[in-house]
Design a protein around this motif. Structure first.
Motif, PDB file in Angstrom:
ATOM      1  N   PRO A 170       9.884   2.563  38.054  1.00 54.63           N
ATOM      2  CA  PRO A 170       8.791   1.610  37.851  1.00 54.63           C
ATOM      3  C   PRO A 170       9.026   0.832  36.554  1.00 54.63           C
ATOM      4  CG  PRO A 170       8.069   3.839  37.350  1.00 54.63           C
ATOM      5  CD  PRO A 170       9.479   3.939  37.843  1.00 54.63           C
ATOM      6  N   THR A 171       8.910  -0.471  36.633  1.00 50.81           N
ATOM      7  CA  THR A 171       9.060  -1.309  35.445  1.00 50.81           C
ATOM      8  C   THR A 171       7.926  -2.323  35.435  1.00 50.81           C
ATOM      9  OG1 THR A 171      10.492  -2.873  36.590  1.00 50.81           O
ATOM     10  CG2 THR A 171      11.572  -1.070  35.419  1.00 50.81           C
ATOM     11  N   ASP A 172       7.784  -2.990  34.303  1.00 47.17           N
ATOM     12  CA  ASP A 172       6.681  -3.939  34.158  1.00 47.17           C
ATOM     13  C   ASP A 172       6.910  -5.258  34.886  1.00 47.17           C
ATOM     14  OD1 ASP A 172       5.072  -2.278  32.644  1.00 47.17           O
ATOM     15  OD2 ASP A 172       5.930  -2.940  30.744  1.00 47.17           O
ATOM     16  N   ASP A 173       8.148  -5.667  35.101  1.00 49.71           N
ATOM     17  CA  ASP A 173       8.411  -6.999  35.639  1.00 49.71           C
ATOM     18  C   ASP A 173       9.533  -7.009  36.671  1.00 49.71           C
ATOM     19  OD1 ASP A 173       6.543  -8.572  34.040  1.00 49.71           O
ATOM     20  OD2 ASP A 173       7.814  -8.072  32.334  1.00 49.71           O
ATOM     21  N   TYR A 174       9.767  -8.190  37.210  1.00 47.27           N
ATOM     22  CA  TYR A 174      10.886  -8.505  38.110  1.00 47.27           C
ATOM     23  C   TYR A 174      10.823  -7.769  39.454  1.00 47.27           C
ATOM     24  CZ  TYR A 174      12.361 -10.406  33.699  1.00 47.27           C
ATOM     25  OH  TYR A 174      12.382 -11.084  32.508  1.00 47.27           O
ATOM     26  N   TRP A 175       9.657  -7.768  40.062  1.00 47.09           N
ATOM     27  CA  TRP A 175       9.483  -7.163  41.380  1.00 47.09           C
ATOM     28  C   TRP A 175       9.813  -8.150  42.496  1.00 47.09           C
ATOM     29  CZ3 TRP A 175       8.721  -2.086  42.215  1.00 47.09           C
ATOM     30  CH2 TRP A 175       8.335  -1.312  41.118  1.00 47.09           C
ATOM     31  N   GLY A 176       9.977  -9.421  42.178  1.00 49.17           N
ATOM     32  CA  GLY A 176      10.238 -10.435  43.190  1.00 49.17           C
ATOM     33  C   GLY A 176      11.498 -10.136  43.981  1.00 49.17           C
ATOM     34  N   GLY A 177      11.413 -10.243  45.293  1.00 47.39           N
ATOM     35  CA  GLY A 177      12.560 -10.003  46.150  1.00 47.39           C
ATOM     36  C   GLY A 177      12.835  -8.541  46.440  1.00 47.39           C
ATOM     37  N   THR A 178      12.057  -7.634  45.880  1.00 52.21           N
ATOM     38  CA  THR A 178      12.245  -6.211  46.143  1.00 52.21           C
ATOM     39  C   THR A 178      11.946  -5.936  47.613  1.00 52.21           C
ATOM     40  OG1 THR A 178      11.609  -5.620  43.895  1.00 52.21           O
ATOM     41  CG2 THR A 178      11.474  -3.873  45.552  1.00 52.21           C
ATOM     42  N   ARG A 179      12.901  -5.346  48.283  1.00 50.22           N
ATOM     43  CA  ARG A 179      12.733  -5.005  49.700  1.00 50.22           C
ATOM     44  C   ARG A 179      12.697  -3.493  49.848  1.00 50.22           C
ATOM     45  NH1 ARG A 179      16.554  -9.327  52.882  1.00 50.22           N
ATOM     46  NH2 ARG A 179      15.508 -11.142  51.999  1.00 50.22           N
ATOM     47  N   SER A 180      11.764  -3.034  50.643  1.00 51.08           N
ATOM     48  CA  SER A 180      11.650  -1.604  50.901  1.00 51.08           C
ATOM     49  C   SER A 180      11.018  -1.403  52.269  1.00 51.08           C
ATOM     50  CB  SER A 180      10.840  -0.915  49.795  1.00 51.08           C
ATOM     51  OG  SER A 180       9.586  -1.526  49.638  1.00 51.08           O
ATOM     52  N   ILE A 181      10.903  -0.170  52.649  1.00 51.53           N
ATOM     53  CA  ILE A 181      10.293   0.196  53.930  1.00 51.53           C
ATOM     54  C   ILE A 181       9.118   1.112  53.649  1.00 51.53           C
ATOM     55  CG2 ILE A 181      10.637   1.468  56.098  1.00 51.53           C
ATOM     56  CD1 ILE A 181      13.601   0.619  55.936  1.00 51.53           C
ATOM     57  N   ILE A 182       8.028   0.853  54.313  1.00 50.61           N
ATOM     58  CA  ILE A 182       6.910   1.798  54.331  1.00 50.61           C
ATOM     59  C   ILE A 182       7.087   2.591  55.620  1.00 50.61           C
ATOM     60  CG2 ILE A 182       4.420   2.077  54.484  1.00 50.61           C
ATOM     61  CD1 ILE A 182       4.153  -0.589  52.955  1.00 50.61           C
ATOM     62  N   ARG A 183       7.460   3.855  55.485  1.00 55.19           N
ATOM     63  CA  ARG A 183       7.726   4.699  56.652  1.00 55.19           C
ATOM     64  C   ARG A 183       6.479   5.539  56.935  1.00 55.19           C
ATOM     65  NH1 ARG A 183      13.333   6.655  56.627  1.00 55.19           N
ATOM     66  NH2 ARG A 183      13.570   4.607  57.585  1.00 55.19           N
ATOM     67  N   ILE A 184       5.825   5.215  58.037  1.00 58.12           N
ATOM     68  CA  ILE A 184       4.588   5.898  58.437  1.00 58.12           C
ATOM     69  C   ILE A 184       4.922   7.284  58.987  1.00 58.12           C
ATOM     70  CG2 ILE A 184       2.609   5.773  60.007  1.00 58.12           C
ATOM     71  CD1 ILE A 184       2.834   2.685  59.769  1.00 58.12           C
ATOM     72  N   ASP A 185       4.087   8.252  58.679  1.00 63.77           N
ATOM     73  CA  ASP A 185       4.269   9.646  59.076  1.00 63.77           C
ATOM     74  C   ASP A 185       4.210   9.791  60.596  1.00 63.77           C
ATOM     75  OD1 ASP A 185       4.111  12.379  59.569  1.00 63.77           O
ATOM     76  OD2 ASP A 185       2.567  12.746  58.049  1.00 63.77           O
ATOM     77  N   ALA A 186       5.374  10.052  61.213  1.00 68.05           N
ATOM     78  CA  ALA A 186       5.477  10.171  62.666  1.00 68.05           C
ATOM     79  C   ALA A 186       4.834  11.442  63.208  1.00 68.05           C
ATOM     80  CB  ALA A 186       6.945  10.122  63.085  1.00 68.05           C
ATOM     81  N   ASN A 187       4.550  12.410  62.346  1.00 72.16           N
ATOM     82  CA  ASN A 187       3.875  13.630  62.794  1.00 72.16           C
ATOM     83  C   ASN A 187       2.390  13.403  63.031  1.00 72.16           C
ATOM     84  OD1 ASN A 187       6.167  15.322  62.728  1.00 72.16           O
ATOM     85  ND2 ASN A 187       5.979  15.445  60.498  1.00 72.16           N
ATOM     86  N   ARG A 188       1.843  12.341  62.454  1.00 66.42           N
ATOM     87  CA  ARG A 188       0.407  12.083  62.601  1.00 66.42           C
ATOM     88  C   ARG A 188       0.081  10.762  63.274  1.00 66.42           C
ATOM     89  NH1 ARG A 188      -2.387  12.200  57.514  1.00 66.42           N
ATOM     90  NH2 ARG A 188      -0.448  11.682  56.522  1.00 66.42           N
ATOM     91  N   PHE A 189       1.071   9.865  63.369  1.00 65.70           N
ATOM     92  CA  PHE A 189       0.815   8.546  63.948  1.00 65.70           C
ATOM     93  C   PHE A 189       1.875   8.210  64.978  1.00 65.70           C
ATOM     94  CE2 PHE A 189      -0.939   8.544  59.682  1.00 65.70           C
ATOM     95  CZ  PHE A 189      -2.223   8.090  59.904  1.00 65.70           C
ATOM     96  N   GLY A 190       1.435   7.616  66.061  1.00 65.86           N
ATOM     97  CA  GLY A 190       2.354   7.192  67.100  1.00 65.86           C
ATOM     98  C   GLY A 190       2.615   5.697  67.023  1.00 65.86           C
ATOM     99  N   PRO A 191       3.438   5.191  67.931  1.00 67.38           N
ATOM    100  CA  PRO A 191       3.807   3.770  67.924  1.00 67.38           C
ATOM    101  C   PRO A 191       2.614   2.820  68.050  1.00 67.38           C
ATOM    102  CG  PRO A 191       5.106   4.996  69.541  1.00 67.38           C
ATOM    103  CD  PRO A 191       4.104   5.950  68.981  1.00 67.38           C
ATOM    104  N   ASP A 192       1.553   3.272  68.683  1.00 64.82           N
ATOM    105  CA  ASP A 192       0.372   2.400  68.825  1.00 64.82           C
ATOM    106  C   ASP A 192      -0.295   2.095  67.486  1.00 64.82           C
ATOM    107  OD1 ASP A 192       0.694   2.132  71.509  1.00 64.82           O
ATOM    108  OD2 ASP A 192      -1.032   3.369  72.083  1.00 64.82           O
ATOM    109  N   SER A 193      -0.027   2.900  66.467  1.00 64.84           N
ATOM    110  CA  SER A 193      -0.690   2.688  65.165  1.00 64.84           C
ATOM    111  C   SER A 193      -0.266   1.380  64.505  1.00 64.84           C
ATOM    112  CB  SER A 193      -0.434   3.871  64.233  1.00 64.84           C
ATOM    113  OG  SER A 193       0.934   3.954  63.903  1.00 64.84           O
ATOM    114  N   THR A 194       0.875   0.829  64.915  1.00 67.15           N
ATOM    115  CA  THR A 194       1.340  -0.437  64.330  1.00 67.15           C
ATOM    116  C   THR A 194       1.254  -1.600  65.327  1.00 67.15           C
ATOM    117  OG1 THR A 194       3.643   0.019  64.908  1.00 67.15           O
ATOM    118  CG2 THR A 194       2.877   0.720  62.709  1.00 67.15           C
TER     119      THR A 194
END
Length: 161
Positions: free
Chosen positions: A21-45
């Motif tokens: 974690p830093t104070d600046d330069y977050w622009g262009g940061t790419r990541s994935i939010i991986r939803i918990d497959a043990n509690r949510f199925g494909p319909d959740s998205t």
């Protein structure tokens, strides 16, 4: 007012992107939010790809718990900026260690949400994910303290390599 603690369970975790974690330069940061497959199925998205942005609630999991600052302090310890109380900051030094971020949704791939400009690091527990509705944006005139514009001038600038 009576304290009523409650338990919050992550619905997802950040995968990839920044590791520190830093104070600046977050622009262009790419990541994935991986939803918990043990509690949510494909319909959740289902139909989430119809939205350009998400609002994400997360826990500042790397924060030193002894670093809580419930009083007033100068943002980023800058002597030029005024002392500001805890509720005038958006930093990690908070009682419940919660952060809120708006990010661009680039792609939905099952339970993987590919996002840009999420200012949370790899491994961050995600507590909630909501599509951004234009109608929930600010109504009326918006104003803020002058120091915030100066402090955040590079927040979403591209990261220096």
């Amino acid at each position: 007012m009576q304290e009523q603690p409650f338990e919050v369970v992550p619905v997802a975790y950040v995968v990839g992107g920044r590791t520190e974690p830093t104070d600046d330069y977050w622009g262009g940061t790419r990541s994935i939010i991986r939803i918990d497959a043990n509690r949510f199925g494909p319909d959740s998205t289902k139909s989430l790809e119809d939205f350009s942005h998400l609002e994400v609630v997360f826990r500042f999991h790397l924060t030193d718990v002894t670093d809580l600052n419930p009083g007033a302090r100068r943002p980023r310890d800058n002597a030029v900026w005024p002392e500001v109380g805890i509720f005038g900051h958006r930093n990690m030094r908070r009682l419940n260690w919660l952060g809120v971020s708006r990010c661009r949704l680039a792609k939905v791939d099952g339970l993987d949400l590919h996002v840009e400009d999420l200012d949370a690091v790899d491994g961050t527990p995600i507590l909630d994910i909501k599509p951004w509705f234009i109608e929930f944006g600010p109504r009326g005139e918006v104003h803020q303290a002058d120091w915030t514009t100066e402090m955040l001038s590079d927040y979403f600038a591209p990261r220096h390599r």
